[in-house]
Design a protein around this motif. Structure first.
Motif, mmCIF file in Angstrom:
data_model
loop_
_atom_site.group_PDB
_atom_site.id
_atom_site.type_symbol
_atom_site.label_atom_id
_atom_site.label_comp_id
_atom_site.label_asym_id
_atom_site.label_seq_id
_atom_site.Cartn_x
_atom_site.Cartn_y
_atom_site.Cartn_z
ATOM 1 N N ARG A 1 -6.231 -0.243 -5.717
ATOM 2 C CA ARG A 1 -6.726 0.792 -4.816
ATOM 3 C C ARG A 1 -7.412 1.866 -5.651
ATOM 4 O O ARG A 1 -6.933 2.234 -6.723
ATOM 5 N N TYR B 1 -8.171 -5.041 3.718
ATOM 6 C CA TYR B 1 -6.986 -4.232 3.429
ATOM 7 C C TYR B 1 -6.442 -3.665 4.723
ATOM 8 O O TYR B 1 -7.177 -3.403 5.671
ATOM 9 N N PRO C 1 0.789 -1.241 0.000
ATOM 10 C CA PRO C 1 0.000 0.000 0.000
ATOM 11 C C PRO C 1 0.818 1.286 0.000
ATOM 12 O O PRO C 1 0.416 2.277 -0.603
ATOM 13 N N HIS C 2 1.977 1.284 0.664
ATOM 14 C CA HIS C 2 2.752 2.521 0.798
ATOM 15 C C HIS C 2 4.073 2.454 0.040
ATOM 16 O O HIS C 2 5.022 3.170 0.369
ATOM 17 N N SER D 1 -8.105 12.281 10.242
ATOM 18 C CA SER D 1 -6.986 11.342 10.173
ATOM 19 C C SER D 1 -6.581 10.874 11.565
ATOM 20 O O SER D 1 -6.105 11.654 12.385
ATOM 21 N N HIS E 1 -2.959 14.862 4.572
ATOM 22 C CA HIS E 1 -3.580 14.103 5.661
ATOM 23 C C HIS E 1 -3.840 15.089 6.782
ATOM 24 O O HIS E 1 -2.922 15.492 7.488
ATOM 25 N N HIS F 1 -9.048 9.597 5.185
ATOM 26 C CA HIS F 1 -8.369 10.604 5.994
ATOM 27 C C HIS F 1 -8.878 11.984 5.580
ATOM 28 O O HIS F 1 -9.370 12.169 4.467
ATOM 29 N N HIS G 1 -5.079 -0.879 5.846
ATOM 30 C CA HIS G 1 -4.927 0.560 6.093
ATOM 31 C C HIS G 1 -6.311 1.158 6.291
ATOM 32 O O HIS G 1 -7.337 0.507 6.059
ATOM 33 N N GLY G 2 -6.353 2.399 6.740
ATOM 34 C CA GLY G 2 -7.635 3.067 6.949
ATOM 35 C C GLY G 2 -8.358 3.320 5.646
ATOM 36 O O GLY G 2 -7.746 3.373 4.567
#
Length: 379
Positions: free
Chosen positions: A236, A189, A100-101, A209, A204, A195, A191-192
């Motif tokens: 995503r 998934y 994801p990041h 957030s 963010h 945000h 992650h949130g």
């Protein structure tokens, strides 16, 4: 923090600043700026996505993750009022898209191919707003697994975007709507789902957030469900939503709110299994179905907004390559019955060719009349 640690403990007041809540609620000028910034950003994205799709189809050399990141940033920098990117652009292909990041660097950089997914997460800082958008692409023929994963993420996004809710709903209660299509197949998934986002400020932004709050008109927040298959591919989709009021009667004494998508960038039709989207069961009784029951209608309405709002700006700035690409990606789909994607996509491309032929004829006509006028004057 340096100042804080030198204040005696008994004199510290570790509480959130009240300015945070005030800043999160955009006034009408800020809100209008956010909407305009996202239209310009949508224009940049359509122009860029049309360009990269053409380049990959021509097997142009040099297209790797870092090149994608550089070029999308360049398209944004050309926009009016742009002051740079809002965060380091994520361009992740294949197995990297399952992170994801992930951010491409020289040591991890890989070429863009035609067998897997490319996730592009990027945004811009404009004098009148901040943007953050994620789209997932495929430049070849996606597998059924890839299409179903993409469609489930899209359904989660639609379910959250189309929600009407009371004004005392907490943000942590929204998450389940976006995750439900994935949970039903044993996926999730890490992650949130969203945000807060600033107005020419942090991409963010608190208090949304990392905090649980009630939403208010004027809040802007992201809607970004995803799917990540380790060492294989990822999906995503991210839009920025504006919290707005509704005209629903207050039978319970509560005010009701809803979301309005300010991000206007097409989804990839060949990655959508349209038959997984809930249809409008009958045109004669459509008023008894909630918006959540009509995902196809939501998509058609969203695409219509792109054609009208972003399409107008693309034509105004003579970005015709981006305009034709956008028109191809935003064709209406049947709101009930089985969807034949082959016919839909074939129709889409033929219409694009028709648009181009009309523009060519108009240009030829103008040139002809200019020559004719010159001939008449000199005769």
């Amino acid at each position: 923090m340096y100042i804080y640690i030198y204040i005696p403990i008994e004199k510290r007041l570790p509480k959130a600043s009240p300015i945070i809540d005030l800043r999160a609620v955009k006034n009408e000028i800020e809100a209008e700026g956010m909407r305009k910034a996202h239209i310009r950003d949508g224009m940049a994205m359509c122009d860029f996505l049309a360009y990269i799709e053409e380049q990959i189809s021509l097997n142009s050399e040099g297209w790797d993750e870092m090149q994608v990141s550089r070029v999308v940033n360049e398209f944004r920098l050309e926009q009016e009022l742009n002051k740079g990117i809002s965060f380091a652009t994520i361009a992740a292909y294949g197995a990297h898209a399952a992170l994801p990041h992930y951010e491409p660097i020289n040591l991890t950089n890989v070429p863009i191919g035609k067998t897997s997914m490319l996730v592009i997460d990027s945004g811009g800082q404009y004098l009148d707003g901040t943007t953050d958008v994620t789209r997932t692409l495929h430049f070849g023929e996606p597998t059924e697994e890839q299409k179903k994963a993409y469609t489930r993420v899209l359904i989660g996004s639609i379910q959250l975007s189309s929600l009407i809710f009371p004004d005392d709903l907490m943000t942590d209660q929204l998450d389940v709507l976006a995750r439900r299509p994935l949970w039903s197949t044993g996926n999730d998934y890490m992650h949130g789902t969203g945000h807060g986002i600033g107005h020419f400020l942090s991409v963010h932004e608190s208090p949304i957030s990392g905090m649980t709050v009630t939403l208010k008109p004027g809040f802007f927040l992201s809607n970004e469900p995803g799917f990540y298959k380790k060492d294989d591919f990822g999906v995503r989709l991210e839009n920025i939503l504006e919290v707005v009021t509704t005209n629903i009667s207050k039978t319970t004494g509560q005010n009701f709110l809803k979301f309005r998508d300010v991000t206007l960038v097409p989804y990839e039709p060949k990655l959508i299994d349209f038959n997984m989207l809930t249809p409008m069961h009958c045109p004669l009784i459509s008023d008894i179905h909630t918006s959540n029951d009509m995902q196809r209608r939501w998509l058609n309405n969203y695409n219509q907004r792109i054609r009208e709002e972003v399409g107008r700006e693309l034509k105004k700035h003579l970005k015709m390559k981006g305009f034709y690409w956008m028109m191809d990606k935003t064709k209406n789909i049947p709101e009930w019955g089985k969807v034949n994607k082959d016919i839909l996509l074939a129709r889409s491309h033929s219409n694009s060719s028709t648009f181009k032929k009309i523009h060519v004829l108009v240009i030829i006509s103008i040139i002809y009349n200019i020559i004719l006028n010159f001939a008449t004057i000199y005769s």
